[in-house]
Every structure is written in C-alpha cells, then in structure tokens.
Design a protein around this motif. Structure first.
Motif, short mmCIF file in Angstrom:
data_model
loop_
_atom_site.label_atom_id
_atom_site.label_comp_id
_atom_site.label_asym_id
_atom_site.label_seq_id
_atom_site.Cartn_x
_atom_site.Cartn_y
_atom_site.Cartn_z
N GLU A 184 -92.49 -48.06 96.75
CA GLU A 184 -91.48 -47.28 97.37
C GLU A 184 -90.16 -46.93 96.60
N PHE B 171 -87.25 -45.36 101.86
CA PHE B 171 -88.52 -46.12 102.22
C PHE B 171 -89.68 -45.61 102.42
N ASN B 172 -89.72 -44.19 102.62
CA ASN B 172 -90.72 -43.54 103.01
C ASN B 172 -91.04 -42.49 101.99
N ALA C 181 -106.07 -46.60 103.50
CA ALA C 181 -104.90 -47.49 103.96
C ALA C 181 -105.25 -47.41 105.63
N LEU D 203 -105.47 -43.85 100.31
CA LEU D 203 -104.62 -44.78 99.80
C LEU D 203 -103.64 -44.30 98.75
N LYS E 7 -103.20 -48.08 109.05
CA LYS E 7 -102.08 -48.27 109.45
C LYS E 7 -102.06 -48.43 111.05
N ASP F 269 -95.01 -41.69 106.41
CA ASP F 269 -94.45 -42.29 107.77
C ASP F 269 -94.01 -41.21 108.61
N PRO G 10 -100.35 -38.39 102.53
CA PRO G 10 -101.72 -39.19 102.26
C PRO G 10 -102.93 -38.06 103.23
N MET H 87 -106.04 -43.27 106.62
CA MET H 87 -105.63 -42.52 105.55
C MET H 87 -105.67 -42.67 104.02
N GLY I 193 -98.59 -53.48 103.18
CA GLY I 193 -97.20 -53.44 103.68
C GLY I 193 -97.05 -53.54 105.30
N LYS I 194 -95.87 -54.19 105.24
CA LYS I 194 -95.34 -54.23 106.84
C LYS I 194 -94.05 -53.38 106.93
N GLY I 195 -94.37 -52.48 107.89
CA GLY I 195 -93.26 -51.44 108.30
C GLY I 195 -92.55 -52.00 109.47
N LYS I 196 -91.46 -51.20 109.78
CA LYS I 196 -90.59 -51.66 110.81
C LYS I 196 -91.32 -51.49 112.14
N GLU I 197 -92.39 -50.85 112.25
CA GLU I 197 -93.28 -50.54 113.50
C GLU I 197 -94.56 -50.48 113.21
N SER I 198 -95.01 -51.09 112.02
CA SER I 198 -96.56 -50.83 111.95
C SER I 198 -97.13 -51.92 110.68
P1 ADP Z 1 -93.19 -47.88 109.23
O1 ADP Z 1 -93.11 -46.82 109.95
O2 ADP Z 1 -93.55 -49.05 110.22
O3 ADP Z 1 -92.06 -48.48 108.41
P2 ADP Z 1 -94.80 -46.86 106.83
O4 ADP Z 1 -95.70 -45.70 107.15
O5 ADP Z 1 -93.38 -46.68 106.21
O6 ADP Z 1 -94.41 -47.67 108.09
O7 ADP Z 1 -95.47 -47.89 106.12
C1 ADP Z 1 -95.21 -49.20 106.00
C2 ADP Z 1 -95.44 -49.52 104.27
O8 ADP Z 1 -96.80 -49.65 104.12
C3 ADP Z 1 -94.89 -48.56 103.26
O9 ADP Z 1 -93.81 -48.87 103.08
C4 ADP Z 1 -95.90 -48.69 102.38
O10 ADP Z 1 -95.54 -49.75 101.29
C5 ADP Z 1 -97.08 -48.93 102.93
N1 ADP Z 1 -98.13 -47.87 103.03
C6 ADP Z 1 -98.04 -47.09 104.28
N2 ADP Z 1 -98.72 -45.97 104.26
C7 ADP Z 1 -99.56 -46.31 103.19
C8 ADP Z 1 -100.47 -45.54 102.29
N3 ADP Z 1 -101.04 -44.44 102.66
N4 ADP Z 1 -100.88 -45.83 101.03
C9 ADP Z 1 -100.32 -47.13 100.41
N5 ADP Z 1 -99.50 -48.04 100.90
C10 ADP Z 1 -99.06 -47.20 102.38
#
Ligand code: ADP
Length: 292
Positions: A193, A231-232, A119, A188, A121, A245, A174, A186, A100-105
């Motif tokens: 979402e 989303f989290n 996973a 998986l 991050k 997150d 996680p 961490m 996944g691509k987060g807003k800041e990761s």
């Molecule tokens: P951000 O703070 O950048 O938004 P997130 O922690 O929300 O980052 O992670 C972005 C996406 O990555 C999530 O929406 C999810 O789909 C995926 N993701 C994050 N952590 C995990 C995890 N431990 N296992 C599976 N998918 C994850």
C-alpha cells in the motif's frame, strides 16, 4: 481458513439447508424452520436435524427473539456457500493465508483451478460499519429488510462489474476472474500500500501515473473510483501502481461526478503534499475530464 475445511466436510444436504436459509433471508432476518424446510424441500425432521448439526458447528445464528425460532447465516457460512460454488464452477481449488484485512473485507490468497495464485476478496459489509452503504442504499431503498448478506453481495457485484469494465482498457487494476455472492476472485498483486511505503524513490512519477490513470478511468471507462486514497493504491516491486477497492465507483455521468472526482483528487493531493511536498492542480484534471 476454517470455512475451506467445512466446504470439504459438509454433506450435500447441509449445503442445501444453508441455501434454504440464504433464500429465506431475503424476507426474514431470522428464517423460521417451516420456511427453510419449504426452500430446501426437505421434510421438517430432516431440516431440523441439519439445522441442529450446523448450529452445533457454529455456522448458524439461532434466535427466538421474534416470537419464533429462526436461523440466520453468519459470515462464515456465507463464505462456505461462496467457496463451494466457486469450487463447483471449477474456478478455484483452494484458499490460503490472509493477505490483508480491509475496512469492509478480508482478502486471502487463493488458488485458481489451473494452479495460479489469485486474490479472494470477501466483502463484509454491515459487520462493523456501513461506510460503503451510501452507494448501495440506492438499490435497497424500497426494501423493508436489508440483510448484511445482500449488502455484501451487492458490494462484491459492484466491484466485479468495475474490474470487468476496466479490463479491456488495460489500465492498472486487478484482473477480474469470478464473483460469487460476496466474494470476488481477482488477479493477485504483488505490491505494498502506498500509505505504508516509507519513502518512494520517484514520488513525482508515481503521482503523475496515478493522475493519468484517474483521467483514463474517467475518459475511457466512464468511471470514478470514489474511494481513492493512499490505502487503495498498491505499488509493485517495479514501482508501478495498481488501483484496488472498487465497490464505491460511480458513472462519470453521475450528477455528483464533479464532487466525487474532486474528493478523490483531494485525497491524493493531501497525501502527496504531506509526505513528499509534491502537488498538482486539481482543476487541471477536472478540465481534462471536462467537468469544469
Ligand atoms: P477494503 O475495501 O475492505 O479496505 P481492499 O480492497 O482495500 O479492501 O483490500 C484490503 C487489503 O487487501 C488491501 O489493502 C491490500 O493489501 C489487500 N488486497 C486487496 N486486493 C488485493 C489484490 N488483488 N492483490 C493483492 N492484495 C490485495
């Protein structure tokens, strides 16, 4: 994942020069060659040779705008340092495809040393926005120069600390495995979402479970998520929730605890009202948490 290939292909001297630049970036946005040479304890010609190589590979940013030639790591070279360290410490043995691509990761599949899927991050703060810096700004108030490296590492440290603190309570987050620089390894989660699920079968139960977790984070762990939203929250195939997150979390004793928790609860309330016509009393949760 190109960084993973570089981890295998770069020579020990290259890593040492990357670490030299990393150290230098505590004081300089672009680190002068003499400083790099000092930090990695290589003579200048060797340092220059390595810098040219790394620059040619596209792993460094070079600038002469400050009146001298200076070098800066880019996210990819920081990724390389973190992956290298996690490999050396025998925590991971590989990185796979993006999850996944987060807003800041950016989040990737990884392989732990014992072969399990995990996973990974990669925190990337300062690349586009500074949304999460509100909390981190407190740490950096007194620093003249704030690099994205430092902010991204703080963000990862904050998230890892949260997951570690929650782990013994067996709440729905996680499992934390390791953290190096801006990377958190961490557990998986096989889940989707909440925001992308067309129709929950049991919205009321999911909502109740979220509220119970929020109360337990507050009462048992002394923590507020501070970025809770659809989303989290991931929903696994058994319809269980997992809350991810965590870099923004705050102590339940924070002077603004009431407004932080309220905002988290409002996000949840807005989502459930809009999508499922189900709601709850925010004040009831706040009373349970003894905030009102
Ligand atoms: P951000 O703070 O950048 O938004 P997130 O922690 O929300 O980052 O992670 C972005 C996406 O990555 C999530 O929406 C999810 O789909 C995926 N993701 C994050 N952590 C995990 C995890 N431990 N296992 C599976 N998918 C994850």
């Amino acid at each position: 994942f190109r960084a993973a290939n570089f981890v295998r292909e770069l020579e020990p001297e290259d890593f040492r020069v990357l670490v030299g630049i990393e150290l230098g970036q505590r004081r300089f946005s672009h680190v002068p060659i003499d400083q790099i040479s000092f930090y990695c304890r290589y003579p200048r010609p060797e340092t220059q040779f390595r810098l040219d190589k790394l620059h040619k590979l596209g792993l460094l940013q070079r600038s002469s705008q400050l009146g001298y030639i200076g070098y800066q790591l880019i996210f990819e070279s920081y990724d390389i340092l973190a992956l290298h360290a996690l490999g050396e410490k025998e925590i991971i043995k590989g990185v796979g495809s993006p999850i996944g691509k987060g807003k800041e990761s950016d989040v990737y599949f990884g392989q732990s040393i014992d072969g399990n899927e995990i996973a990974l991050k990669f925190h990337r703060i300062g690349r586009t926005s500074f949304r999460k810096v509100r909390k981190l700004r407190n740490y950096v108030k007194n620093r003249k120069h704030i690099s994205w490296l430092y902010i991204s590492r703080l963000s990862a440290e904050s998230e890892f600390a949260a997951l570690q603190r929650i782990q013994p309570l067996k709440l729905n987050t996680p499992a934390p495995f390791a953290q190096n620089r801006h990377v958190v390894a961490m557990g998986l989660i096989d889940g989707q979402e909440l925001s992308t699920i067309p129709q929950l079968e049991n919205p009321k139960e999911v909502l109740d479970e979220i509220l119970m977790q929020v109360e337990r984070f507050f009462l048992e762990a002394g923590m507020i998520h501070c970025d809770l939203c659809e989303f989290n929250i991931l929903i696994n195939p058994d319809n269980e929730i997992r809350i991810i997150d965590w870099p923004q979390w705050e102590e339940s004793t924070h002077p603004n605890a009431l407004s932080y928790l309220k905002r988290d609860l409002e996000n949840i309330q807005i989502f459930f009202t809009k999508h499922y016509g189900t709601t709850f009393e925010i004040d009831e949760v706040l009373r349970t948490c003894k905030l009102i």
